[in-house]
Design an enzyme around this catalytic site. Sequence first.
Site, PDB file in Angstrom:
ATOM      1  N   ALA A   1      -6.338   3.162  -4.756  1.00 21.73           N
ATOM      2  CA  ALA A   1      -7.147   2.429  -5.726  1.00 21.73           C
ATOM      3  C   ALA A   1      -8.551   3.024  -5.776  1.00 21.73           C
ATOM      4  O   ALA A   1      -9.150   3.159  -6.849  1.00 21.73           O
ATOM      5  CB  ALA A   1      -7.194   0.944  -5.352  1.00 21.73           C
TER       6      ALA A   1
ATOM      7  N   ASP B   1       1.617   4.638  -5.452  1.00 23.97           N
ATOM      8  CA  ASP B   1       0.421   3.807  -5.291  1.00 23.97           C
ATOM      9  C   ASP B   1      -0.654   4.173  -6.324  1.00 23.97           C
ATOM     10  O   ASP B   1      -1.340   3.301  -6.868  1.00 23.97           O
ATOM     11  CB  ASP B   1      -0.127   3.905  -3.857  1.00 23.97           C
ATOM     12  CG  ASP B   1      -0.037   5.311  -3.282  1.00 23.97           C
ATOM     13  OD1 ASP B   1       0.343   6.260  -4.013  1.00 23.97           O
ATOM     14  OD2 ASP B   1      -0.368   5.489  -2.100  1.00 23.97           O
TER      15      ASP B   1
ATOM     16  N   SER C   1      -6.776   2.975  -0.558  1.00 26.89           N
ATOM     17  CA  SER C   1      -7.202   4.375  -0.680  1.00 26.89           C
ATOM     18  C   SER C   1      -6.890   4.921  -2.070  1.00 26.89           C
ATOM     19  O   SER C   1      -7.738   5.545  -2.708  1.00 26.89           O
ATOM     20  CB  SER C   1      -6.488   5.248   0.347  1.00 26.89           C
ATOM     21  OG  SER C   1      -6.591   4.672   1.612  1.00 26.89           O
TER      22      SER C   1
ATOM     23  N   GLY D   1      -2.221  -2.528   4.167  1.00 28.18           N
ATOM     24  CA  GLY D   1      -1.350  -1.552   3.510  1.00 28.18           C
ATOM     25  C   GLY D   1      -1.099  -1.855   2.047  1.00 28.18           C
ATOM     26  O   GLY D   1      -0.041  -1.544   1.519  1.00 28.18           O
ATOM     27  N   LEU D   2      -2.074  -2.474   1.398  1.00 36.69           N
ATOM     28  CA  LEU D   2      -1.888  -2.748  -0.027  1.00 36.69           C
ATOM     29  C   LEU D   2      -2.428  -1.630  -0.917  1.00 36.69           C
ATOM     30  O   LEU D   2      -2.494  -1.768  -2.138  1.00 36.69           O
ATOM     31  CB  LEU D   2      -2.521  -4.093  -0.406  1.00 36.69           C
ATOM     32  CG  LEU D   2      -1.783  -5.327   0.102  1.00 36.69           C
ATOM     33  CD1 LEU D   2      -2.527  -6.602  -0.236  1.00 36.69           C
ATOM     34  CD2 LEU D   2      -0.365  -5.412  -0.450  1.00 36.69           C
ATOM     35  N   GLY D   3      -2.848  -0.524  -0.308  1.00 36.74           N
ATOM     36  CA  GLY D   3      -3.155   0.650  -1.132  1.00 36.74           C
ATOM     37  C   GLY D   3      -4.595   0.824  -1.552  1.00 36.74           C
ATOM     38  O   GLY D   3      -4.864   1.301  -2.655  1.00 36.74           O
TER      39      GLY D   3
HETATM   40  O1  PMV Z   1       3.181   2.547   3.410  1.00 33.97           O
HETATM   41  P1  PMV Z   1       2.903   2.560   1.943  1.00 33.97           P
HETATM   42  O2  PMV Z   1       2.683   1.185   1.387  1.00 33.97           O
HETATM   43  O3  PMV Z   1       1.824   3.502   1.568  1.00 33.97           O
HETATM   44  O4  PMV Z   1       4.248   3.059   1.223  1.00 33.97           O
HETATM   45  C1  PMV Z   1       4.840   4.290   1.511  1.00 33.97           C
HETATM   46  C2  PMV Z   1       6.039   4.482   0.626  1.00 33.97           C
HETATM   47  C3  PMV Z   1       6.803   5.796   0.858  1.00 33.97           C
HETATM   48  O5  PMV Z   1       7.876   5.812  -0.089  1.00 33.97           O
HETATM   49  C4  PMV Z   1       7.394   5.819   2.252  1.00 33.97           C
HETATM   50  C5  PMV Z   1       5.929   7.013   0.657  1.00 33.97           C
HETATM   51  C6  PMV Z   1       5.567   7.323  -0.778  1.00 33.97           C
HETATM   52  O6  PMV Z   1       4.544   7.995  -0.984  1.00 33.97           O
HETATM   53  O7  PMV Z   1       6.287   6.938  -1.695  1.00 33.97           O
END
Ligand code: PMV
Length: 307
Positions: A95, A136, A93, A89-91
Site C-alpha cells: 500500500a 497485494d 508495504s 500482514g494486511l499489506g
Molecule cells: O503473506 P502475504 O499476506 O503477503 O501473502 C503471501 C501470498 C503468497 O501467495 C504466498 C505470495 C504472493 O506474492 O502471492
Amino acid sequence: MKVSVSAPGKLMLFGEHAVVYGYPSVVTAVDKRLYVEAEQTDKEVEEVITPQVKESRFVSESISFFREKFAVKEHVKVRTRGDFSHNVGLGSSSAATVAVLAALGVLFNKFFKKRTLFDMSYQVNIKIQGVGSGFDVAAATFGGTLYFIRQGEVLEPLSVGALPLVIGYSGIKADTPSYVRKVAENFKQKKNETIDIFKKIRDLVELAKQSLLVKDYEMVGKLMTRNHVLLQQLGVSTVKLDSMIDAAFNTGAFGAKLSGAGGGDCMIALVPSEKRKNVEKAIEKAGGQVIKVKNNAEGVKIEERII
Ligand code: PMV
C-alpha cells in the site's frame, strides 16, 4: 503543493502460493489504509518519515524509482501514517509503494493510468522482495475484489460486495519470503505432488469465483475450508492457525482458512450473521485476536491537495 494519497491493505481470499506459480487467486482490498503525504523540499536529500518503520524501504525505493523514471531533479519529503494498528500482514508495504508513486505523480504532474501505477509498483516491490505475485499491489491499486493472475496477467474485478468475514490474528508475525521459499523447496523435491495441489487449488478458485458472484456463501465457505486443507498439505499452516480455524468451523462458520503466506498472520472465516459472535468468541478462546476489518475497500485515491 502538498499531496495526500491513501491505499488499502488486502486479504487473500483464495489461491495463495499457487498464484506465485501462475495459477489464479481471489484477493480483496480491506478498509485498513496507508496514508502518504508528499511535498517538495529545498533540502538536497529525501526526507522519509515512517513511524510504522516497516515500510521505510518501500517508501525510499519508490521515490528513487520515480525520480529516475521521470528524470525529476527535485527532492521530496514523504510522511506515512497507517490504520494498520497491528502488524498483522494486511499489506502495508505494498500500500505504501502504490500510495507514494501515486502521490509523486500528482505532485509532479505526471499522469498515468492505474495499470501503469500497478506495473511500476510491482517493479519496486520485486526489487525489494525478490519474489511475489503482485496480488497485494493489485489490491492496493484497484481496490474491490479481484480475480488475479500473477504480475497482473489477469486483473478482473469481481462484483461481490462486502463479505460476512471474521478475521483472526494469530499473534505471530509471518515471514512471507521464507514461506514462499519453503513451497519452492517442496516444488523442487516433490514436483508432481506439489503441482497436483496447485491444480486442486486452481479448480477451487474457479468455483469460488462463481460462488462469490452468486453469493452462495455456504459453497464459498466449503471452498475456503478445502483451500485450507490444501495449504496444510503444502506445509504452510501452524498448530495455532489450525486451532483458530477449527474453532471457527465448530461454532458455525461456513468455512475458514489461513490467509496469506501462512506461518502466522491471519485466518479468515465466512460466517452466517447469527453465528458471528460465537465464532469471534471461539477464535479468541483459541488464542486469536479478532480484528474488525471490512473487505471490498476502495483502491488508491487522492485524499487532499493543498496548494
Ligand atoms: O503473506 P502475504 O499476506 O503477503 O501473502 C503471501 C501470498 C503468497 O501467495 C504466498 C505470495 C504472493 O506474492 O502471492
